[in-house]
Design a protein around this motif. Structure first.
Motif, PDB file in Angstrom:
ATOM      1  N   ALA A 105       0.840  -1.207   0.000  1.00  0.00           N
ATOM      2  CA  ALA A 105       0.000   0.000   0.000  1.00  0.00           C
ATOM      3  C   ALA A 105       0.874   1.255   0.000  1.00  0.00           C
ATOM      4  O   ALA A 105       0.544   2.242  -0.667  1.00  0.00           O
ATOM      5  CB  ALA A 105      -0.946  -0.004   1.194  1.00  0.00           C
ATOM      6  N   ILE A 106       1.984   1.213   0.723  1.00  0.00           N
ATOM      7  CA  ILE A 106       2.939   2.329   0.703  1.00  0.00           C
ATOM      8  C   ILE A 106       3.597   2.403  -0.677  1.00  0.00           C
ATOM      9  O   ILE A 106       3.671   3.464  -1.294  1.00  0.00           O
ATOM     10  CB  ILE A 106       4.013   2.146   1.801  1.00  0.00           C
ATOM     11  CG1 ILE A 106       3.378   2.150   3.188  1.00  0.00           C
ATOM     12  CG2 ILE A 106       5.094   3.228   1.683  1.00  0.00           C
ATOM     13  CD1 ILE A 106       4.296   1.642   4.308  1.00  0.00           C
ATOM     14  N   ARG A 107       4.064   1.262  -1.168  1.00  0.00           N
ATOM     15  CA  ARG A 107       4.816   1.175  -2.426  1.00  0.00           C
ATOM     16  C   ARG A 107       4.015   1.700  -3.628  1.00  0.00           C
ATOM     17  O   ARG A 107       4.561   2.336  -4.515  1.00  0.00           O
ATOM     18  CB  ARG A 107       5.206  -0.291  -2.668  1.00  0.00           C
ATOM     19  CG  ARG A 107       6.030  -0.546  -3.907  1.00  0.00           C
ATOM     20  CD  ARG A 107       6.454  -2.017  -3.994  1.00  0.00           C
ATOM     21  NE  ARG A 107       7.403  -2.328  -2.932  1.00  0.00           N
ATOM     22  CZ  ARG A 107       7.166  -3.151  -1.907  1.00  0.00           C
ATOM     23  NH1 ARG A 107       6.023  -3.797  -1.803  1.00  0.00           N
ATOM     24  NH2 ARG A 107       8.098  -3.357  -0.988  1.00  0.00           N
ATOM     25  N   TYR A 108       2.705   1.449  -3.651  1.00  0.00           N
ATOM     26  CA  TYR A 108       1.900   1.780  -4.831  1.00  0.00           C
ATOM     27  C   TYR A 108       0.939   2.944  -4.613  1.00  0.00           C
ATOM     28  O   TYR A 108       0.052   3.151  -5.431  1.00  0.00           O
ATOM     29  CB  TYR A 108       1.140   0.537  -5.307  1.00  0.00           C
ATOM     30  CG  TYR A 108       2.076  -0.573  -5.720  1.00  0.00           C
ATOM     31  CD1 TYR A 108       2.857  -0.446  -6.878  1.00  0.00           C
ATOM     32  CD2 TYR A 108       2.218  -1.723  -4.962  1.00  0.00           C
ATOM     33  CE1 TYR A 108       3.741  -1.450  -7.251  1.00  0.00           C
ATOM     34  CE2 TYR A 108       3.098  -2.727  -5.339  1.00  0.00           C
ATOM     35  CZ  TYR A 108       3.858  -2.586  -6.481  1.00  0.00           C
ATOM     36  OH  TYR A 108       4.731  -3.566  -6.853  1.00  0.00           O
ATOM     37  N   HIS A 109       1.122   3.725  -3.543  1.00  0.00           N
ATOM     38  CA  HIS A 109       0.148   4.785  -3.269  1.00  0.00           C
ATOM     39  C   HIS A 109       0.204   5.934  -4.264  1.00  0.00           C
ATOM     40  O   HIS A 109      -0.751   6.683  -4.378  1.00  0.00           O
ATOM     41  CB  HIS A 109       0.267   5.296  -1.824  1.00  0.00           C
ATOM     42  CG  HIS A 109       1.329   6.314  -1.590  1.00  0.00           C
ATOM     43  ND1 HIS A 109       2.611   5.986  -1.208  1.00  0.00           N
ATOM     44  CD2 HIS A 109       1.288   7.667  -1.671  1.00  0.00           C
ATOM     45  CE1 HIS A 109       3.322   7.095  -1.069  1.00  0.00           C
ATOM     46  NE2 HIS A 109       2.549   8.134  -1.347  1.00  0.00           N
ATOM     47  N   THR A 110       1.287   6.077  -5.017  1.00  0.00           N
ATOM     48  CA  THR A 110       1.341   7.139  -6.023  1.00  0.00           C
ATOM     49  C   THR A 110       1.028   6.637  -7.425  1.00  0.00           C
ATOM     50  O   THR A 110       0.434   7.362  -8.213  1.00  0.00           O
ATOM     51  CB  THR A 110       2.728   7.833  -6.056  1.00  0.00           C
ATOM     52  OG1 THR A 110       3.721   6.846  -6.279  1.00  0.00           O
ATOM     53  CG2 THR A 110       3.004   8.560  -4.772  1.00  0.00           C
ATOM     54  N   SER A 111       1.413   5.423  -7.719  1.00  0.00           N
ATOM     55  CA  SER A 111       1.270   4.912  -9.087  1.00  0.00           C
ATOM     56  C   SER A 111       0.065   4.006  -9.284  1.00  0.00           C
ATOM     57  O   SER A 111      -0.456   3.912 -10.386  1.00  0.00           O
ATOM     58  CB  SER A 111       2.531   4.125  -9.486  1.00  0.00           C
ATOM     59  OG  SER A 111       2.662   2.959  -8.675  1.00  0.00           O
ATOM     60  N   GLY A 112      -0.360   3.320  -8.225  1.00  0.00           N
ATOM     61  CA  GLY A 112      -1.309   2.241  -8.410  1.00  0.00           C
ATOM     62  C   GLY A 112      -0.591   1.072  -9.061  1.00  0.00           C
ATOM     63  O   GLY A 112       0.622   1.116  -9.304  1.00  0.00           O
ATOM     64  N   ARG A 113      -1.342   0.021  -9.350  1.00  0.00           N
ATOM     65  CA  ARG A 113      -0.811  -1.158 -10.041  1.00  0.00           C
ATOM     66  C   ARG A 113      -1.977  -2.026 -10.465  1.00  0.00           C
ATOM     67  O   ARG A 113      -3.113  -1.834 -10.012  1.00  0.00           O
ATOM     68  CB  ARG A 113       0.124  -1.957  -9.135  1.00  0.00           C
ATOM     69  CG  ARG A 113      -0.595  -2.578  -7.929  1.00  0.00           C
ATOM     70  CD  ARG A 113       0.296  -3.529  -7.191  1.00  0.00           C
ATOM     71  NE  ARG A 113      -0.286  -3.942  -5.926  1.00  0.00           N
ATOM     72  CZ  ARG A 113       0.108  -5.008  -5.259  1.00  0.00           C
ATOM     73  NH1 ARG A 113       1.072  -5.765  -5.732  1.00  0.00           N
ATOM     74  NH2 ARG A 113      -0.457  -5.330  -4.115  1.00  0.00           N
ATOM     75  N   GLU A 114      -1.709  -2.976 -11.326  1.00  0.00           N
ATOM     76  CA  GLU A 114      -2.742  -3.936 -11.678  1.00  0.00           C
ATOM     77  C   GLU A 114      -3.025  -4.805 -10.454  1.00  0.00           C
ATOM     78  O   GLU A 114      -2.149  -5.036  -9.633  1.00  0.00           O
ATOM     79  CB  GLU A 114      -2.285  -4.817 -12.841  1.00  0.00           C
ATOM     80  CG  GLU A 114      -2.246  -4.073 -14.164  1.00  0.00           C
ATOM     81  CD  GLU A 114      -1.818  -4.967 -15.304  1.00  0.00           C
ATOM     82  OE1 GLU A 114      -2.666  -5.271 -16.156  1.00  0.00           O
ATOM     83  OE2 GLU A 114      -0.633  -5.354 -15.331  1.00  0.00           O
ATOM     84  N   ARG A 115      -4.255  -5.272 -10.354  1.00  0.00           N
ATOM     85  CA  ARG A 115      -4.681  -6.150  -9.263  1.00  0.00           C
ATOM     86  C   ARG A 115      -4.385  -5.536  -7.885  1.00  0.00           C
ATOM     87  O   ARG A 115      -3.852  -6.204  -6.992  1.00  0.00           O
ATOM     88  CB  ARG A 115      -4.054  -7.541  -9.406  1.00  0.00           C
ATOM     89  CG  ARG A 115      -4.546  -8.295 -10.625  1.00  0.00           C
ATOM     90  CD  ARG A 115      -3.869  -9.616 -10.840  1.00  0.00           C
ATOM     91  NE  ARG A 115      -2.447  -9.531 -11.133  1.00  0.00           N
ATOM     92  CZ  ARG A 115      -1.925  -9.157 -12.297  1.00  0.00           C
ATOM     93  NH1 ARG A 115      -2.717  -8.842 -13.290  1.00  0.00           N
ATOM     94  NH2 ARG A 115      -0.623  -9.114 -12.481  1.00  0.00           N
ATOM     95  N   MET A 116      -4.729  -4.259  -7.749  1.00  0.00           N
ATOM     96  CA  MET A 116      -4.557  -3.603  -6.452  1.00  0.00           C
ATOM     97  C   MET A 116      -5.380  -4.319  -5.402  1.00  0.00           C
ATOM     98  O   MET A 116      -6.526  -4.706  -5.662  1.00  0.00           O
ATOM     99  CB  MET A 116      -4.996  -2.135  -6.541  1.00  0.00           C
ATOM    100  CG  MET A 116      -4.089  -1.266  -7.381  1.00  0.00           C
ATOM    101  SD  MET A 116      -4.717   0.435  -7.558  1.00  0.00           S
ATOM    102  CE  MET A 116      -4.200   1.130  -5.969  1.00  0.00           C
TER     103      MET A 116
END
Length: 190
Positions: A105-116
């Protein structure tokens, strides 16, 4: 390290204005977690740490990206993206966080990602719409978030992508992939 010690340590890493933002993301993450049946304690933990590296010198973040095997393609995009994966690394290394869902959640909080995961969605959305945010469309995102975390995130990604296009900036592919995946999730749910 208890919650108060953690908060004091993270607060020391940023200016007061950013700490106020972090408090807003914490509050919003808990609210969204309760609304959408996610663990509010873990969502709050991710929110506390989400911007821990935001005000680090770019050279320090670049060193961590290069030396710790973080995605090197980040270096080709806006430096605003760097603090999220660096923050996840720091949360694990310096704060002993082992919960992969919190770290992601920290890692992808700016970019998002597939299968969040739901946790990813909540922290990312809380970062977009915390009470201190004031940009065109944020009120619409807050309204949508009363009913759908996915639709609100799509609106948030649309806002970011539109802004980047207007600024003539490159768009990180993971953000486009995240948006497209959320649209597919909504279609499959219909």
């Amino acid at each position: 390290m208890n919650r108060d010690e953690l908060m004091a340590s993270v607060k020391a890493e940023m200016p007061e204005r950013r700490w106020t933002h972090t408090l807003g993301v914490m509050e919003t993450s808990v609210l969204l977690a309760e609304r959408f049946s996610c663990d509010p304690v873990r969502a709050e933990l991710a929110a506390i740490l989400h911007d821990v590296a935001k005000y680090w010198p770019t050279s320090r973040m670049e060193t961590i990206i290069r030396e710790e095997g973080l995605p090197s393609d980040l270096l080709e995009y806006d430096k605003e993206l760097w603090h999220a994966p660096v923050g996840a690394f720091v949360a694990a290394r310096d704060y002993g966080i082992e919960d992969i869902e919190v770290l992601d959640a920290i890692r992808y909080h700016t970019s998002g990602r597939e299968r969040m995961t739901l946790m990813d969605k909540i922290v990312c959305l809380a970062d977009y719409m915390e009470p201190g945010r004031d940009f065109p469309g944020v009120h619409k995102i807050r309204e949508i978030a009363k009913h759908s975390v996915e639709k609100a995130l799509i609106a948030g990604f649309d806002s970011t992508i539109s802004y980047l296009l207007q600024q003539g900036k490159r768009i990180y592919p993971l953000t486009v992939a995240a948006r497209n995946d959320l649209i597919l999730q909504l279609r499959e749910a219909e």
